[in-house]
Motif scaffolding. Structure first.
Motif, PDB file in Angstrom:
ATOM      1  N   ALA A   1      -2.825   2.736   2.239  1.00 11.15           N
ATOM      2  CA  ALA A   1      -2.809   3.560   1.033  1.00 11.15           C
ATOM      3  C   ALA A   1      -3.518   4.990   1.077  1.00 11.15           C
ATOM      4  O   ALA A   1      -2.998   6.089   0.707  1.00 11.15           O
ATOM      5  N   ARG A   2      -4.457   4.968   2.001  1.00 11.56           N
ATOM      6  CA  ARG A   2      -5.377   6.501   1.892  1.00 11.56           C
ATOM      7  C   ARG A   2      -4.719   7.355   2.717  1.00 11.56           C
ATOM      8  O   ARG A   2      -4.325   8.458   2.092  1.00 11.56           O
ATOM      9  N   ASN A   3      -3.890   7.031   3.668  1.00 12.30           N
ATOM     10  CA  ASN A   3      -3.405   7.950   4.717  1.00 12.30           C
ATOM     11  C   ASN A   3      -1.681   8.339   3.664  1.00 12.30           C
ATOM     12  O   ASN A   3      -1.514   9.555   3.763  1.00 12.30           O
ATOM     13  N   THR A   4      -1.218   7.489   3.018  1.00 14.31           N
ATOM     14  CA  THR A   4      -0.268   7.573   2.389  1.00 14.31           C
ATOM     15  C   THR A   4      -0.400   8.982   1.077  1.00 14.31           C
ATOM     16  O   THR A   4       0.320   9.725   1.310  1.00 14.31           O
ATOM     17  N   VAL A   5      -1.472   8.283   0.449  1.00  7.87           N
ATOM     18  CA  VAL A   5      -1.789   9.309  -0.591  1.00  7.87           C
ATOM     19  C   VAL A   5      -2.348  10.776   0.059  1.00  7.87           C
ATOM     20  O   VAL A   5      -1.847  12.056  -0.509  1.00  7.87           O
TER      21      VAL A   5
ATOM     22  N   ALA B   1       0.798  -1.247  -0.045  1.00  7.69           N
ATOM     23  CA  ALA B   1      -0.171   0.017   0.000  1.00  7.69           C
ATOM     24  C   ALA B   1       0.767   1.270   0.255  1.00  7.69           C
ATOM     25  O   ALA B   1       0.556   2.298  -0.811  1.00  7.69           O
TER      26      ALA B   1
ATOM     27  N   ILE C   1       1.233   8.877   7.440  1.00  2.00           N
ATOM     28  CA  ILE C   1       1.407   7.615   7.180  1.00  2.00           C
ATOM     29  C   ILE C   1       1.388   6.437   8.293  1.00  2.00           C
ATOM     30  O   ILE C   1       0.780   5.608   8.339  1.00  2.00           O
TER      31      ILE C   1
ATOM     32  N   ALA D   1      -5.640   7.953  -9.505  1.00  3.74           N
ATOM     33  CA  ALA D   1      -5.590   7.911  -7.877  1.00  3.74           C
ATOM     34  C   ALA D   1      -7.075   7.541  -7.736  1.00  3.74           C
ATOM     35  O   ALA D   1      -7.156   6.591  -6.914  1.00  3.74           O
TER      36      ALA D   1
ATOM     37  N   LEU E   1       0.698   6.705  -6.675  1.00  6.24           N
ATOM     38  CA  LEU E   1      -0.588   7.529  -6.806  1.00  6.24           C
ATOM     39  C   LEU E   1      -0.498   8.969  -6.766  1.00  6.24           C
ATOM     40  O   LEU E   1      -1.397   9.866  -7.395  1.00  6.24           O
ATOM     41  N   THR E   2       0.519   9.436  -6.312  1.00  6.76           N
ATOM     42  CA  THR E   2       0.738  10.904  -6.001  1.00  6.76           C
ATOM     43  C   THR E   2       1.892  11.427  -7.083  1.00  6.76           C
ATOM     44  O   THR E   2       2.046  12.707  -6.991  1.00  6.76           O
TER      45      THR E   2
ATOM     46  N   MET F   1      -7.919   3.872  -5.908  1.00  6.70           N
ATOM     47  CA  MET F   1      -8.201   3.971  -4.284  1.00  6.70           C
ATOM     48  C   MET F   1      -9.814   3.417  -4.150  1.00  6.70           C
ATOM     49  O   MET F   1      -9.978   2.998  -3.168  1.00  6.70           O
TER      50      MET F   1
ATOM     51  N   GLY G   1       0.540   3.988  -2.534  1.00  9.08           N
ATOM     52  CA  GLY G   1       0.017   5.252  -2.263  1.00  9.08           C
ATOM     53  C   GLY G   1       0.941   6.423  -2.994  1.00  9.08           C
ATOM     54  O   GLY G   1       0.772   7.341  -3.574  1.00  9.08           O
TER      55      GLY G   1
END
Ligand SMILES: Nc1ncnc2c1ncn2[C@@H]1O[C@H](COP(=O)(O)OP(=O)(O)OP(=O)(O)O)[C@@H](O)[C@H]1O
Ligand SMILES: [Mg+2]
Lengths: 323, 222
Positions: free
Chosen positions: B100-104, B38, B141, B54, B45-46, B58, B42
């Motif tokens: 993943a969500r927090n990384t993005v 993840a 993260i 993204a 995706l940025t 997601m 992530g």
């Protein structure tokens, strides 16, 4: 030397070009000031010089080399950039922020540390006090000065300065402006300076470029623009006190009546200004002394007489006799 | 139903501890796998090249979160059967989303003018990522990893249902035989493991967090 040739940029999604066919030359050692209202394309123009924005059209060269051929990070390390929003790295101390480019250039640690301390001093910041702080612990004006120090750190031959003094108080601002001019006498950098303060533009610029909606409206020395504004837009930009500004940009010797002979020279009165002083200074002194004329000197030698009537007539003539 | 203290203590001191190592394995392996999948996903995706994807990717992670872990096992049953492997797979899928969500979110929230300044000073994209974006993103993260860890500790109980062992073995035995004491003993350990793991990760987070954020937090609590 920086040269722009018919440079244009239209951002995606906007119909008006942000920068529209600008041709411009900044000579080595000159300060070129870009001035104009908000949104006229000053920042965009500046950012094309270090390739943060790529022009759609036209050609930009630095010292004769097209920047389009250069590797952007390498190019940027030779160009000091003071960004309008300051943009200090929040997780690095002030000293580490200033050391950024020297670090990228792999300077020895010692040399970097000395340079950082010298720059903090130069910017009126106490190295012991401010150096180990983090950006969020500084005032807006202090942060802005750190931004200038960071741009100067690796002693780049070219500086792009985007409203570098906007957030400092008027007193510090004047001091920083004076310091920039003083440093510039020895540094001889090629500087592009953005401001929307016309007074700052006139004070700092060897060359002024007036922009409006991406177009260059007029360019020239401050005195050229003050005395021959291209149109109403430039006239309004110059403000209500154009005459006084002109007197600040005009040397006393240009309006004086030169002494015809030694006798006249000997009769010169006691109040004096230097030939290269601005007429505004002469005027100030005349008002203080309550006199209508003042002796203009080169060093100790009187060379002419500056009369109130000549000053008055000059301003009247230049402003086209406007009310 | 009366509480049998002897049974409870016996479960607490003798039966349950044997399952701790099993359970931790069921947590740490999926968690590590989830981080390894993840976080890079992530980060990718940025990046400008993938930023447009993204949203879509997601939503796949989101879907992974909405499938009950047992359904994942049922889904993969024809290929993987029951037991440890499918349990790890299900738990891994379950842990992906928070990380993943927090990384993005973390990388996207690095201020634009900070990245612009870094670029303007002549940092390469790699230098900007490792020296600016990543350090500033660590706290968020780590929050995602902590969330995933706690989630996995409790979800891993279900592994026992498919023969994946772990603390669930005790808890489900308790449910099966109406022995509340067993359920309580197992749950107690689940709680302890969740808290310890969370604290441990918090310590790691503190080590990794850039200093300006620490001092800001300290000031905030005074
Ligand atoms: N990245 C961008 N994407 C789209 N439009 C942009 C972008 N940057 C600037 N613009 C637009 O281009 C025009 C010129 O902007 P620019 O930032 O160069 O103005 P400026 O003269 O620096 O203004 P200010 O004095 O407010 O800083 C504006 O209309 C702005 O909205
Ligand atoms: Mg601007």
């Amino acid at each position: 030397m920086i040269q722009l040739e018919q440079v244009s940029k239209t951002f995606r999604g906007s119909r008006q070009p942000a920068v529209d066919r600008i041709t411009l030359r900044v000579k080595q050692g000159d300060i070129c000031v870009l001035v104009g209202p908000s949104g006229c394309g000053k920042t965009t123009l500046l950012r094309m010089i270090n390739r943060l924005v790529e022009p759609d059209d036209g050609m930009i060269t630095v010292d004769g080399r097209s920047i389009a051929q250069m590797d952007p990070p390498t190019l940027r390390r030779t160009i000091g950039y003071v960004i309008q929003q300051v943009g200090l790295l929040p997780h690095r101390t002030i000293a580490q922020n200033i050391a950024l480019v020297p670090e990228l250039l792999k300077w020895p640690r010692e040399k970097t540390a000395r340079r950082v301390a010298a720059l903090l001093e130069m910017m009126d910041l106490d190295p012991g006090e401010v150096g180990h702080k983090y950006p969020h612990q500084l005032s807006g004006g202090q942060a802005q000065r750190v931004g200038v120090a960071r741009a100067l750190a690796a002693d780049p031959p070219i500086m792009l300065m985007d409203e570098p003094f906007a957030a400092v108080d008027p007193i510090v601002r004047v001091r920083l402006q004076d310091q920039l001019l003083r440093l510039q006498q020895t540094m001889q950098k090629t500087i592009c300076f953005v401001t929307h303060d016309i007074n700052e533009a006139i004070k700092l610029g060897d060359h002024l470029v007036v922009l409006k909606a991406g177009r260059m409206v007029q360019s020239g020395t401050p005195l050229d623009i003050l005395t021959q504004p291209e149109n109403d837009f430039v006239l309004r930009l110059l403000g209500d006190d154009r005459g006084v500004k002109i007197l600040d940009q005009t040397r006393a010797e240009t309006l004086m009546d030169p002494f015809a002979d030694a006798a006249a020279q000997a009769a010169a009165n006691g109040h004096r200004v230097q030939a290269i002083d601005p007429v505004k200074i002469a005027l100030e002194r005349m008002m203080l002394m309550n006199t209508d004329e003042i002796t203009v000197c080169e060093g100790a030698r009187p060379v002419g007489l500056l009369r109130w009537n000549a000053i008055k007539a000059h301003v009247h003539r230049i402003s086209g006799g406007a009310s | 139903m009366n509480f049998d203290t002897t049974l409870f203590l016996q479960a607490l001191l003798h039966r349950a501890p044997g399952h701790i190592a099993e359970h931790l394995q069921l947590v740490l392996i999926p968690l590590t796998l989830a981080v390894l999948i993840a976080m890079p996903a992530g980060i990718l995706l940025t990046r400008p090249a993938y930023r447009r994807q993204a949203e879509r990717v997601m939503s796949v992670f989101n879907a992974g979160q909405t499938i009950p872990p047992l359904a994942v096992i049922a889904l993969f049953f024809p290929f993987m059967g029951l037991g440890y492997g499918p349990a790890v797979l299900a738990l891994t899928i379950y842990a992906l989303l928070p990380i993943a969500r927090n990384t993005v979110a973390a990388i996207a929230s690095v201020p634009e003018e900070v990245k612009e300044a870094a670029r303007g000073m002549g940092m390469t994209p790699g230098e900007i990522f490792f020296r600016v974006e990543l350090p500033l993103s660590i706290p968020t993260i780590m929050t995602g990893i902590k969330t995933a860890a706690v989630l996995t500790v409790s979800t891993a109980v279900l592994a026992a249902l498919v023969g994946g062992k772990g603390m669930g073995a005790i808890i489900f035995a308790g449910i099966h035989f109406f022995r509340f004491e067993l359920v309580l003993a197992g749950t107690l350990y689940i709680g302890i493991m969740a808290i310890s793991l969370e604290r441990g990760l918090a310590l790691l987070e503190r080590k990794l967090t850039p200093p300006h954020l620490k001092s800001a937090r300290r000031r905030g609590t005074i």
